[in-house]
Motif scaffolding. Structure first.
Motif, short mmCIF file in Angstrom:
data_model
loop_
_atom_site.label_atom_id
_atom_site.label_comp_id
_atom_site.label_asym_id
_atom_site.label_seq_id
_atom_site.Cartn_x
_atom_site.Cartn_y
_atom_site.Cartn_z
N ASP A 1 0.85 -1.20 0.01
CA ASP A 1 0.13 -0.13 -0.03
C ASP A 1 0.69 1.25 -0.07
N ILE A 2 1.94 1.15 0.50
CA ILE A 2 2.93 2.27 0.52
C ILE A 2 3.27 2.52 -0.70
N LYS A 3 3.59 1.53 -1.56
CA LYS A 3 4.11 1.69 -2.99
C LYS A 3 2.88 2.34 -3.82
N ARG A 4 1.76 1.72 -3.43
CA ARG A 4 0.53 2.25 -4.24
C ARG A 4 0.10 3.82 -3.99
N ALA A 5 0.35 4.22 -2.72
CA ALA A 5 0.18 5.52 -2.45
C ALA A 5 1.28 6.62 -3.22
N ALA A 6 2.54 6.04 -3.17
CA ALA A 6 3.41 6.70 -4.03
C ALA A 6 3.14 6.94 -5.33
N GLU A 7 2.68 5.64 -5.95
CA GLU A 7 2.33 5.41 -7.44
C GLU A 7 1.25 6.66 -7.76
N TRP A 8 0.62 6.81 -6.71
CA TRP A 8 -0.86 7.63 -7.01
C TRP A 8 -0.40 9.06 -7.08
N LEU A 9 0.42 9.39 -6.18
CA LEU A 9 0.99 10.85 -6.02
C LEU A 9 1.85 10.99 -7.38
N VAL A 10 2.57 10.02 -7.95
CA VAL A 10 3.19 10.32 -9.24
C VAL A 10 2.36 10.77 -10.39
N ASP A 11 1.12 9.90 -10.41
CA ASP A 11 0.23 10.14 -11.26
C ASP A 11 -0.44 11.33 -11.07
N ALA A 12 -0.74 12.01 -9.83
CA ALA A 12 -1.56 13.23 -9.50
C ALA A 12 -0.68 14.31 -9.96
N LEU A 13 0.61 14.21 -9.43
CA LEU A 13 1.56 15.41 -9.87
C LEU A 13 1.84 15.53 -11.38
N GLN A 14 1.73 14.66 -12.03
CA GLN A 14 1.98 14.48 -13.31
C GLN A 14 0.50 15.09 -14.03
N ALA A 15 -0.49 14.83 -13.58
CA ALA A 15 -1.55 15.24 -14.08
C ALA A 15 -1.78 16.80 -13.70
N PRO B 1 14.06 5.56 -5.01
CA PRO B 1 14.18 4.68 -4.07
C PRO B 1 14.92 5.01 -2.70
N THR B 2 14.78 4.62 -1.78
CA THR B 2 15.40 4.77 -0.53
C THR B 2 15.55 3.47 0.12
N GLU B 3 16.45 3.56 1.16
CA GLU B 3 16.45 1.93 1.81
C GLU B 3 15.43 1.63 2.65
N GLY B 4 14.52 2.60 2.47
CA GLY B 4 13.04 2.16 3.21
C GLY B 4 12.00 2.43 2.05
N ASN B 5 11.31 3.34 2.55
CA ASN B 5 9.85 3.67 1.46
C ASN B 5 10.47 4.70 0.42
N PRO B 6 9.65 4.64 -0.69
CA PRO B 6 10.24 5.70 -1.83
C PRO B 6 9.79 6.85 -1.38
N ILE B 7 10.46 7.98 -1.92
CA ILE B 7 10.30 9.34 -1.92
C ILE B 7 9.85 9.90 -3.29
N VAL B 8 8.82 10.61 -3.41
CA VAL B 8 8.29 11.17 -4.62
C VAL B 8 8.71 12.59 -4.76
N LYS C 1 9.13 22.76 -6.06
CA LYS C 1 9.57 21.27 -6.03
C LYS C 1 8.83 20.69 -5.21
N PHE C 2 8.69 19.20 -5.08
CA PHE C 2 7.90 18.51 -4.18
C PHE C 2 8.85 17.36 -3.74
N CYS C 3 8.91 17.49 -2.33
CA CYS C 3 9.35 16.16 -1.85
C CYS C 3 8.52 15.53 -0.79
N ILE C 4 8.06 14.30 -0.96
CA ILE C 4 6.97 13.83 -0.46
C ILE C 4 7.48 12.27 0.12
N GLU C 5 7.59 11.91 1.52
CA GLU C 5 8.13 10.69 1.64
C GLU C 5 6.96 9.88 2.16
N GLY C 6 7.59 8.44 2.71
CA GLY C 6 6.63 7.68 3.21
C GLY C 6 6.96 7.05 4.34
#
Length: 457
Positions: free
Chosen positions: A38-52, A62-69, A147-152
């Motif tokens: 679900d973490i990955k799904r939320a990050a992917e949702w934000l990628v789509d929203a930012l592009q739109a 990628p990070t050693e933990g959850n991805p940063i958008v 710029k946006f930096c959105i972490e998980g």
């Protein structure tokens, strides 16, 4: 106020709320490994929203933990760049039975949207995306670069964010960092937070005999770790509540007369607080109000004490060990490690004979403070005033958000904390919600702030 994006928000309100519900329906709980997909799904949702929305260079890093958008738009006439930080992870939802509606099935009632993450912080991150979208759709450009930096991982202490920022300083370089993850003062009263307390914590373990002893045979002849621990802890404060550890206040920045007056002008009701908490008197360092004590003065608190027999009835035992957990809230310019050093020295100097003490250092976070007359704060005040038609107040917060100071230090930028939630919106608790009045006015405020920044020197 520009009518074009005001009209855009009105015309697209239903669509925006539908989209926000989509984001809020993703159970991106960072503390639970089962929710990793679900973490990955939320990050992917934000990628789509930012592009739109019209942002460029949108990517999930990628990070050693959850991805940063990350995303940006860098074509403004102004040479000012704003970096927007937020997080898409959320807290666990327990106890589930206390939720009136399921936490990941967003529900709007009484002009509030109920869901985990509604105010902390998905709802507020979403607002920044939609504000940028509105400006790009109605004006074709932004007043400043963004710029946006959105972490998980914010809800688990942001363990990989600071290394990420260190590694990507050039990518994240900006003139101002904007964060919407702090509350307003109350309904209709926007607030800009210009200071957060820092943090340090420790555990004290006191040991005496190799095992518990019979209190009749050994009591009075062998040191009792609980007594020793109580003596150590009692030595840390004087009778007025002031921390009695040498050097503790040496680097504390005193409040200015202007700040003290500003706090007084908030007319905080201490009598109402006492009734709410069911306490006869408030307590703390003499000479300071409740707001001054909790916003601008450091503390040392005992968070837990345990040892010996704790079952039903009595057991005449002389325990072999005792434990305590401590935490300090720190203010500018206190250094967490220096404070841990002097506390450890104090403990060693006040340890009674016959026991051994082991000290474990735990969480640390530096305090954050920006001058309240900083031009970027004044720009935020003007933006709030235009959207809310009310003069915002300047506040500090007693809590800690360590990454705020880390961001400011690593990128060498001022940090502006301009949130839109309300204190009673149950963030981290069941029935978290976000008032849609502040969703609507917050969108306008963000647009106005970007315009104000473009005029700020």
């Amino acid at each position: 106020m520009n009518n074009a994006y005001r009209t855009y928000f009105k015309n697209h309100r239903d669509t925006h709320l539908k989209e926000m519900k989509e984001l809020l329906s993703i159970p991106s709980i960072s503390a639970l490994s089962a929710n990793k997909p679900d973490i990955k799904r939320a990050a992917e949702w934000l990628v789509d929203a930012l592009q739109a929305a019209g942002l460029e260079n949108v990517k999930m890093m990628p990070t050693e933990g959850n991805p940063i958008v990350y995303a940006d738009w860098l074509h403004a006439d102004s040479d000012i760049t704003a970096l927007v930080y937020g997080h898409y992870d959320v807290q666990p939802v327990d106890p589930l039975e206390l939720w009136q509606t399921p936490p990941f099935e967003p529900d709007i009632r009484d002009e509030k949207i109920y869901a985990r993450g509604a105010t902390d912080d998905k709802g507020q991150v979403f607002m920044h995306i939609k504000a940028v979208e509105a400006l790009l759709k109605t004006e074709g450009k932004l007043p400043v670069n963004i710029k946006f930096c959105i972490e998980g991982e914010e809800e688990v202490g942001s363990p990989t964010l600071e290394p990420f920022v260190e590694q990507h300083k050039d990518l994240l370089a900006a003139d101002v960092l904007v964060i919407s993850d702090t509350p307003m003062l109350e309904k209709g009263k926007p607030a800009i937070c210009y200071g957060l307390r820092g943090l340090c914590a420790m555990q004290i373990d006191v040991k005496a005999a190799t095992g518990d002893l019979h209190s009749g045979i050994y009591g009075g002849g062998v040191a009792n770790p609980l007594h020793a621990l109580a003596a150590i802890l009692a030595s840390m404060h004087d009778e007025t509540g002031k921390v009695a550890i040498e050097g503790f206040y040496d680097k504390v920045q005193p409040l200015t007369n202007e700040e003290r007056q500003a706090f007084q002008d908030l007319h905080y009701d201490e009598e109402a607080l006492k009734k709410e908490l069911n306490v006869g008197e408030l307590y703390g360092e003499a000479g300071y109000s409740f707001l001054e004590r909790t916003w601008s003065r450091p503390t040392l608190e005992i968070n837990g004490m345990y040892g010996g027999f704790q079952g039903e009835g009595i057991k005449t035992v002389l325990p072999s060990e005792a434990h305590a957990k401590l935490s300090c809230r720190l203010v500018a310019d206190q250094d967490p490690q220096e404070i841990q050093d002097i506390i450890e020295k104090h403990i060693q100097e006040h340890t009674p004979p016959g026991v051994q003490v082991n000290i474990t250092r735990m969480d640390t976070g530096r305090p954050f403070q920006i001058p309240y007359n900083h031009p970027f704060i004044q720009a935020a005040m003007r933006a709030y005033e235009k959207a809310y038609e009310a003069t915002p107040v300047l506040t500090r917060m007693g809590g800690s958000i360590p990454i705020v100071e880390g961001f400011g230090r690593l990128l060498n930028v001022p940090v502006i904390l301009m949130g839109f939630g309300l204190p009673g919106e149950n963030f981290h608790a069941p029935n978290e919600h976000f008032h849609l009045e502040n969703f609507d006015k917050g969108l306008l405020t963000i647009c106005e702030y970007l315009k104000e920044l473009a005029q700020t020197k």
